[in-house]
Design an enzyme around this catalytic site. Structure first.
Site, mmCIF file in Angstrom:
data_model
loop_
_atom_site.group_PDB
_atom_site.id
_atom_site.type_symbol
_atom_site.label_atom_id
_atom_site.label_comp_id
_atom_site.label_asym_id
_atom_site.label_seq_id
_atom_site.Cartn_x
_atom_site.Cartn_y
_atom_site.Cartn_z
ATOM 1 N N GLY A 106 2.647 -21.849 43.952
ATOM 2 C CA GLY A 106 3.263 -22.900 44.756
ATOM 3 C C GLY A 106 2.317 -24.008 45.140
ATOM 4 O O GLY A 106 2.731 -25.144 45.268
ATOM 5 N N GLY A 108 -1.929 -25.642 44.857
ATOM 6 C CA GLY A 108 -3.324 -25.604 44.438
ATOM 7 C C GLY A 108 -4.219 -25.387 45.653
ATOM 8 O O GLY A 108 -3.757 -25.436 46.803
ATOM 9 N N ASP A 143 -4.785 -17.745 36.684
ATOM 10 C CA ASP A 143 -4.497 -19.027 37.353
ATOM 11 C C ASP A 143 -4.526 -18.848 38.862
ATOM 12 O O ASP A 143 -3.760 -18.063 39.420
ATOM 13 C CB ASP A 143 -3.103 -19.494 36.901
ATOM 14 C CG ASP A 143 -2.660 -20.796 37.568
ATOM 15 O OD1 ASP A 143 -3.420 -21.358 38.386
ATOM 16 O OD2 ASP A 143 -1.543 -21.251 37.264
ATOM 17 N N GLY A 145 -7.454 -20.344 42.128
ATOM 18 C CA GLY A 145 -8.757 -20.123 42.758
ATOM 19 C C GLY A 145 -9.894 -19.900 41.774
ATOM 20 O O GLY A 145 -10.928 -19.329 42.143
ATOM 21 N N GLY A 165 -7.610 -25.925 38.833
ATOM 22 C CA GLY A 165 -7.107 -27.186 39.354
ATOM 23 C C GLY A 165 -8.125 -27.852 40.254
ATOM 24 O O GLY A 165 -8.895 -28.718 39.819
ATOM 25 N N SER A 166 -8.161 -27.420 41.514
ATOM 26 C CA SER A 166 -8.991 -28.120 42.501
ATOM 27 C C SER A 166 -10.482 -28.069 42.157
ATOM 28 O O SER A 166 -11.223 -28.996 42.498
ATOM 29 C CB SER A 166 -8.758 -27.542 43.900
ATOM 30 O OG SER A 166 -8.902 -26.149 43.898
HETATM 31 O O1 5SP Z 1 0.141 -24.012 40.340
HETATM 32 C C1 5SP Z 1 -0.661 -23.262 40.794
HETATM 33 C C2 5SP Z 1 -0.414 -22.425 41.961
HETATM 34 O O2 5SP Z 1 0.911 -22.598 42.308
HETATM 35 C C3 5SP Z 1 -1.973 -23.188 40.179
HETATM 36 O O3 5SP Z 1 -1.947 -23.694 38.864
HETATM 37 C C4 5SP Z 1 -2.934 -23.943 40.990
HETATM 38 O O4 5SP Z 1 -2.498 -25.271 41.103
HETATM 39 C C5 5SP Z 1 -4.304 -23.905 40.455
HETATM 40 O O5 5SP Z 1 -5.021 -24.657 41.327
HETATM 41 P P1 5SP Z 1 -6.375 -24.148 41.933
HETATM 42 O O6 5SP Z 1 -6.104 -22.807 42.567
HETATM 43 O O7 5SP Z 1 -7.300 -24.033 40.760
HETATM 44 O O8 5SP Z 1 -6.739 -25.214 42.891
#
Ligand code: 5SP
EC number: 5.1.3.1
Length: 191
Positions: A106, A108, A143, A145, A165-166
């Site tokens: 949901g 990041g 996927d 963290g 992501g982040s």
């Molecule tokens: O879409 C999701 C979680 O819902 C993941 O794909 C996160 O967005 C990955 O982001 P980080 O945890 O790497 O910031």
């Protein structure tokens, strides 16, 4: 993300179609939405190479997996942190990818859930046994963290495909972060 299966709203097939001419890289579409069957052909036509979905989001998991392959894409299942590995039991032959969520889906920017490491090890054993038996391999993706300072441990536990992501988009120099992650992965020698 559809603001229904998960509390956020993001990329649809139109965006996938716009990205397709910009790259030869595989487009890996994780459907964080419910239901999935209508969107599968739409994303396939928009240029997706891999499509995965959550088993809770399909009434007929086997059928949805077949639909993905029938549309010319590789097929994957996504397991939330509390989803048991038993959902894989009768569909291994339909899978090209297993994605373990290491956060609840949901958003990041959440922290990696440590118990994912044991789940990765158990999934790796299943995949290796499957490969031994059939000669077919399945990607093991993670996927949530994923950072430069934990990616080696995640790879060591069995993952071969990573979503970050982040960790990347929170920095100025994306290429440098990715290079650092690759360096960490290259330093791991799994038995
Ligand atoms: O879409 C999701 C979680 O819902 C993941 O794909 C996160 O967005 C990955 O982001 P980080 O945890 O790497 O910031």
């Amino acid at each position: 993300m559809d603001n229904h299966y998960v509390p956020n709203l993001t990329i649809g097939p139109m965006v996938c179609k716009a990205i397709r001419p910009c790259t030869d890289a595989p487009i890996d579409v994780h459907l964080m939405c419910e239901p999935v069957d209508d969107l599968i052909p739409q994303f396939a036509q928009a240029g997706a190479n891999i499509i995965s979905f959550h088993p809770e989001a399909s009434r007929h998991v086997d059928r949805s997996l077949s639909l993905i392959r029938d549309n010319g894409c590789k097929a994957g299942l996504v397991l939330n942190p509390a989803t048991p590995l038993s959902v894989l039991d009768h569909v291994m032959d339909r899978l090209d990818l297993i994605l373990l969520m290491s956060v609840n889906p949901g958003f990041g920017g959440q922290s990696f859930i440590p118990s994912t490491l044991d789940k990765l090890r158990a999934t790796r054993q299943r995949i290796d046994a499957w490969q031994e038996k059939t000669g077919n391999t399945i990607l093991l993706e993670v996927d949530g963290g994923v950072k430069t300072d934990n990616i080696a441990q995640i790879h060591e536990a069995g993952a071969d495909t990573f979503v970050a992501g982040s960790a990347i988009f929170g920095q100025q120099d994306y290429a440098a972060v990715i290079a650092g992650m690759r360096e960490q992965i290259a330093g791991v020698h799994r038995s």
